[in-house]
Scaffold this active site. Sequence first.
Site, PDB file in Angstrom:
ATOM      1  N   GLU A 133     -18.818   6.886  38.722  1.00 37.95           N
ATOM      2  CA  GLU A 133     -19.266   8.372  38.642  1.00 37.95           C
ATOM      3  C   GLU A 133     -19.502   8.479  37.089  1.00 37.95           C
ATOM      4  OE1 GLU A 133     -17.144  11.437  41.649  1.00 37.95           O
ATOM      5  OE2 GLU A 133     -15.751  10.383  40.290  1.00 37.95           O
ATOM      6  N   GLU A 191     -20.391   5.744  43.728  1.00 38.29           N
ATOM      7  CA  GLU A 191     -19.083   6.534  43.904  1.00 38.29           C
ATOM      8  C   GLU A 191     -19.188   7.627  44.113  1.00 38.29           C
ATOM      9  OE1 GLU A 191     -14.997   7.206  41.028  1.00 38.29           O
ATOM     10  OE2 GLU A 191     -16.698   5.683  40.598  1.00 38.29           O
ATOM     11  N   ARG A 192     -18.946   8.350  45.299  1.00 36.90           N
ATOM     12  CA  ARG A 192     -18.878   9.599  45.838  1.00 36.90           C
ATOM     13  C   ARG A 192     -20.720  10.152  45.976  1.00 36.90           C
ATOM     14  NH1 ARG A 192     -14.363  12.495  42.719  1.00 36.90           N
ATOM     15  NH2 ARG A 192     -12.631  12.147  44.131  1.00 36.90           N
ATOM     16  N   SER A 244     -13.484   3.348  41.671  1.00 40.36           N
ATOM     17  CA  SER A 244     -13.934   2.608  40.636  1.00 40.36           C
ATOM     18  C   SER A 244     -13.553   0.953  40.769  1.00 40.36           C
ATOM     19  CB  SER A 244     -13.485   2.965  39.287  1.00 40.36           C
ATOM     20  OG  SER A 244     -13.874   4.339  38.904  1.00 40.36           O
ATOM     21  N   THR A 245     -12.516   0.709  41.026  1.00 40.60           N
ATOM     22  CA  THR A 245     -12.222  -0.837  41.692  1.00 40.60           C
ATOM     23  C   THR A 245     -13.098  -1.287  42.756  1.00 40.60           C
ATOM     24  OG1 THR A 245      -9.952  -0.346  40.720  1.00 40.60           O
ATOM     25  CG2 THR A 245     -10.399  -2.246  41.924  1.00 40.60           C
TER      26      THR A 245
END
Length: 229
Positions: free
Chosen positions: A48, A103-104, A31-32
């Site tokens: 996410e 994210e992913r 996340s960062t």
Amino acid sequence: MSNVKSIRLAARVAKRPFRVSIEGNIGSGKSTCIQHFAKYKNVETHSEPIQEWRNVSGHNLLGLLYSDLKEWTFAFQHYVHLSRLKIQTSPPSNPNITVKIFERSVQNSRHCFVENAKKHKFLRDPQYQVLQNWFDYTEKNLDISLDLIVYLRTTPEVVWERMMNRGRKEESEVPLEYLQQVHESYENWFSSRNMGCEVLTINADRDIKSVIEDLERYTYKILGGNHTN
């Protein structure tokens, strides 16, 4: 892949933004990393969709998953595939977006979490086959290709401590053993011969300042060699 299919795929890729998936274990700093690149005007970022997973028509699917992996992995991975697919293939929010960072990825769900669930019997074989066929159909009929993976590599003990410190309610029941399983699945995935794109590995056991310095160092690569401030 035939020449015709290769040409069609190349045409689709040329029309879409440069796709970057930020990968790593729970608590690795994904996340960062996403937030770091949100400052660029030509970059669209997607964390996410955890809030979405917490409220599927009133059901906290994320909480259910961690409360009983064997009972809820099949439903959770189905929904995760759908939510990642929406993020990965949706058109950019405006025509100036040339890079999409998320994210992913759909590939992560299939090659990391679904494989881990099968290995540790969180999925029965018929359930595994359904998820595998779902992914295979998606890969064959939609452009879900990635251009770069940024892997925030960590050791399970480090991310378990971080996870406990940040105090997400659903994660309070996650044992260190599960993080070890996820780590092993990532390592197996990234050691495979045909990843389909480059994997940039960053040591994320270090403090966030050091990780950010690496992200800055590799900004040109992460933004597809064409970024603006």
